[in-house]
Motif scaffolding. Sequence first.
Motif, mmCIF file in Angstrom:
data_model
loop_
_atom_site.group_PDB
_atom_site.id
_atom_site.type_symbol
_atom_site.label_atom_id
_atom_site.label_comp_id
_atom_site.label_asym_id
_atom_site.label_seq_id
_atom_site.Cartn_x
_atom_site.Cartn_y
_atom_site.Cartn_z
ATOM 1 N N ILE A 328 20.072 77.068 15.735
ATOM 2 C CA ILE A 328 19.407 75.866 16.250
ATOM 3 C C ILE A 328 19.886 75.553 17.659
ATOM 4 C CG2 ILE A 328 19.180 73.375 15.915
ATOM 5 C CD1 ILE A 328 19.263 73.882 12.906
ATOM 6 N N LEU A 329 21.202 75.701 17.902
ATOM 7 C CA LEU A 329 21.754 75.446 19.230
ATOM 8 C C LEU A 329 21.162 76.397 20.269
ATOM 9 C CD1 LEU A 329 23.752 73.955 21.051
ATOM 10 C CD2 LEU A 329 25.512 75.599 20.323
ATOM 11 N N ILE A 331 18.274 77.991 20.152
ATOM 12 C CA ILE A 331 16.858 77.669 20.367
ATOM 13 C C ILE A 331 16.726 76.460 21.285
ATOM 14 C CG2 ILE A 331 14.760 76.860 19.219
ATOM 15 C CD1 ILE A 331 15.543 78.584 16.820
ATOM 16 N N THR A 332 17.587 75.455 21.075
ATOM 17 C CA THR A 332 17.542 74.252 21.917
ATOM 18 C C THR A 332 17.828 74.595 23.370
ATOM 19 O OG1 THR A 332 18.273 72.919 20.026
ATOM 20 C CG2 THR A 332 18.508 71.948 22.211
ATOM 21 N N LEU A 333 18.861 75.411 23.624
ATOM 22 C CA LEU A 333 19.183 75.809 24.997
ATOM 23 C C LEU A 333 18.054 76.612 25.629
ATOM 24 C CD1 LEU A 333 22.947 76.785 24.551
ATOM 25 C CD2 LEU A 333 22.024 74.708 25.577
ATOM 26 N N VAL A 335 14.824 76.414 24.970
ATOM 27 C CA VAL A 335 13.716 75.513 25.278
ATOM 28 C C VAL A 335 13.987 74.740 26.553
ATOM 29 C CG1 VAL A 335 12.494 73.447 24.491
ATOM 30 C CG2 VAL A 335 12.921 75.334 22.903
ATOM 31 N N LYS A 336 15.211 74.236 26.701
ATOM 32 C CA LYS A 336 15.555 73.505 27.930
ATOM 33 C C LYS A 336 15.451 74.408 29.167
ATOM 34 C CE LYS A 336 18.515 69.970 25.895
ATOM 35 N NZ LYS A 336 19.882 69.380 25.889
ATOM 36 N N ARG A 339 11.823 74.920 30.107
ATOM 37 C CA ARG A 339 11.238 73.730 30.723
ATOM 38 C C ARG A 339 11.634 73.618 32.191
ATOM 39 N NH1 ARG A 339 12.066 69.084 26.060
ATOM 40 N NH2 ARG A 339 10.408 69.844 24.662
#
Length: 424
Positions: A328-329, A331-333, A335-336, A339
């Motif tokens: 999850i960590l 994937i979050t990085l 995505v950021k 962006r």
Amino acid sequence: MTDYFYLLLGVVSLFQVLLAQTQIDVPRNTVYAAEGGNVTLSVRNLTAMYMMSWTSPKSEQIITFIDGKVLTKPQTNYSGRITLIPDNGSLIITSVLKSDGGNYTISMEPVTPGGPINQMIIRLIVFELNVTVIPAKIVEGNTANISCIVRENTALEKIWKKDGIILASNSHIRIIEASVIITSASRDDMGNYSCTVQNQDGQGISQAAVNVYYGPDSPVILKSQTKDCVSGDVLSSTAVYMSCTSASNPPSSIYWLLNQKYFTSNHSISISSASSNNTGTYTCVANNSVTNQNSTTAANLNVVDYCLSGGAVAGIVIGCVAFLLLLILLITLLVKWRRRRKQGSSSKSALSQYPRATLQEPRSNSREQPSVSPNSATVPWYTTSSGGGRTLTIPETPETATDEWNQSLYKAFTDKDGKFSTAV
């Protein structure tokens, strides 16, 4: 005159004999004794005796005291059971037999030589004493009646004891005259109940064992060679031993069911090499033939080829949770990052609609001024050099970017520290 003299002489002689004769005082001429108990044939005498002896109902002299010594006749029914008290001549009989009943004669001779011997008779009545228990088979929860039966109409004090401890009435036990009534008997009421009857001459004891039938209680199953496995409790090819016990009186009979089908009638099950065929539900059935009650307990046996302990499973779960959190960590990085990259591409595409120009830093001695009005919101600021070329002028600070276009230029041509970048 002569006749009166001899008559008077005879009276005086008789009076002297009576004075010399031993006086025997017997408190009771009839004494009651319980069979099996102890009794004392009491005699009170205040005169020193030279000789005392007791004669049994069969007219045999059983014990004698003479000249300070006690002599007991051997090989009689009283051997080892009688004692004479020299101080007063009383006779003690222990472990009274039914045949001991009858008339006993005490004979006494004073210390005075040639003194007359006096005698007294005491009657001994031996009665039966029995303790009965009703019903003969007491089942736990039922009422029991224990009675003390005396086969003779005589005033006797009765004392009840259980295992040597005096009983008293309470909410569970009632003592009514010669009976003990136990309401809702339990296994704790088992023991020896004794009835002691006594009077001033002695006492008798009779007792009976009270047995309470109970059970069977819920069976207890014990298994050996089991493992702490999540998927099972026995490894394949290992030996397994199971036993079943149940509190019961009398001891209960035991038999086993495997998956609700009869398996064996032994108290235990022994498997030398377990396999999957031994997997199933084992039920222990206990039966009491007196109470006609059954009780059951079931246990599962699961034979497995490998064993994962609770600790191993917990470790696997913790590892999976940690991996999921890490995923999850990441994937979050990602995505950021995507962006931010997308925002940068949007800014550069906005500049691509204008001609490319060379970026020149303004000189302090340049006399050339921008040819474009700073109030324009649609055209970038250009200056014309002496060679005829055009130069794009970028605002040096965010404050000098007075419109939306200049702010975009400032962001596009400066880095994060606010310094100009030569990349166009």
